[in-house]
Every structure is written in structure tokens, then in C-alpha cells.
Design a protein around this motif. Structure first.
Motif: not given
Length: 204
Positions: A185-204
Motif C-alpha cells: 500500500x502507498x504508506x508501507x515501509x517498502x514504499x518509503x525504502x524504494x523512494x529513498x533508494x530511487x533518490x540515492x541512485x541519482x544523488x551526488x
């Protein structure tokens, strides 16, 4: 001067035709996302929609045109999510904007599962017409603009903006897939982890 009863009859006919068209679109969307485009026939769409198969061709030249219309609707929705959420009151850093975009896309996946699945997950590349490809580019360009802001802010790593936008979107698609499948579901911990991982993958 047109006769009032004839005008009324014409309007009623137009209204009925539009209702039929919308029923066709909803039915096709349901079948394309449940069975797949290639395994869905126009006969199946017509039967489920409660119309004659020939009626489909009064509204769409082909099954391919029908799926393109659905795909464009999905891409326009996704582009609108990017534009609205990245300019919202919390918009600031590129990371904040992309996080808002991700939540918008994932909330959509939970509430409008079929259209999001068709637009973001279904392998339709070989079926897309030029208008659909242009609509898809508009969605990607909207994400790329946010990533470009991140580069300007020094928070997104060096390299082509389109590459990092693609990397970010690929990660978010993983969460979309989980939500569409009913596993998250949108509020699940897995969602937050993916959003964080998506940012880390492109962050300087």
C-alpha cells in the motif's frame, strides 16, 4: 431553424454514443490489464461491454487505436502528477519534488490501478503511435526537468539528465508494480525504502 424535437433527438443520440464509447474504453482497459493486449480480442471487449463487435469500429479504427488512446490518457495523467506535485506548496529541493511525484504516482496506482498499470507497466512499445510516443516524452520530460533542477542545485550527480530520470523512474516503477499487484500500500515501509533508494541512485 432546426426543429426542437430533431435537435433533442440528435443530442440524445450523441449522448448515447458517448456513453457507449466510455463503456468500451472502461471494458478494454479492464481486459487489457487483466489478460494482456494480445490475448484480448475485440469480440471479448464487445461481449463484456454488452455491444455488437461492429460497434467498436464506429468509435475506434482498430484495437491498436483503442489501446493507444488508453495509453495516452495514462501518460497525460502521469505528466499532470509530475507538474502538479513538483510545484506544490512543499516543492523546494529536487529531492522533495521527486518524493512528492513518487507519492502522487503511487497513490494513483492504488486508486486507479488499471490505468496506471497500462501506462507505466505494460510492454506496449511496439504498439504505440507517434502521438502516444509524444505524450510519453512529455511525461519523461517533466521528470527530467525536476532532475535538471537537482543538477543545478548540486544534489544530482553529473551525467545525462535523461539517464538519471530513467534510473529514478525504474525504481519507482518497482513500487508501482508492488502496489498494482496488491502486495503493498502507498504508506508501507517498502514504499518509503524504494523512494529513498530511487533518490540515492541519482544523488551526488
Amino acid at each position: 431553424m432546426s426543429h426542437p424535437s430533431l435537435s433533442h433527438a440528435g443530442a440524445a443520440a450523441a449522448g448515447a454514443a458517448e456513453l457507449t464509447r466510455q463503456r468500451l474504453i472502461r471494458t478494454a482497459l479492464e481486459l487489457f490489464t487483466a489478460k494482456g493486449y494480445h490475448d484480448t480480442t475485440t469480440a471479448q471487449i464487445a461481449k463484456k461491454a454488452g455491444i455488437a463487435e461492429g460497434t467498436i469500429y464506429r468509435h475506434f479504427a482498430s484495437k491498436q487505436q483503442l489501446v493507444n488512446e488508453l495509453y495516452r490518457a495514462a501518460q497525460r495523467w502521469a505528466a499532470k502528477v509530475v507538474q502538479e506535485t513538483s510545484r506544490g506548496p512543499e516543492a523546494g529541493t529536487a529531492r522533495a519534488q521527486l518524493t512528492a511525484v513518487a507519492h502522487g504516482l503511487l497513490d494513483g496506482a492504488a486508486h486507479d490501478t488499471a490505468i496506471v498499470k497500462l501506462g507505466l507497466l505494460e510492454p506496449l512499445d511496439a504498439l504505440l503511435d507517434e502521438e502516444s510516443r509524444r505524450t510519453e516524452r512529455e511525461f519523461r520530460t517533466a521528470i527530467e526537468r525536476v532532475v535538471a533542477e537537482g543538477k543545478a542545485q548540486g544534489t544530482v550527480r553529473a551525467g545525462a539528465v535523461e539517464i538519471w530520470a530513467g534510473v529514478w523512474l525504474a525504481a519507482i516503477r518497482y513500487a508501482v508494480k508492488k502496489i498494482v499487484a496488491g502486495e503493498w500500500k502507498p504508506g508501507d515501509a517498502g514504499v518509503r525504502l524504494v523512494i529513498d533508494a530511487a533518490w540515492r541512485a541519482i544523488s551526488a
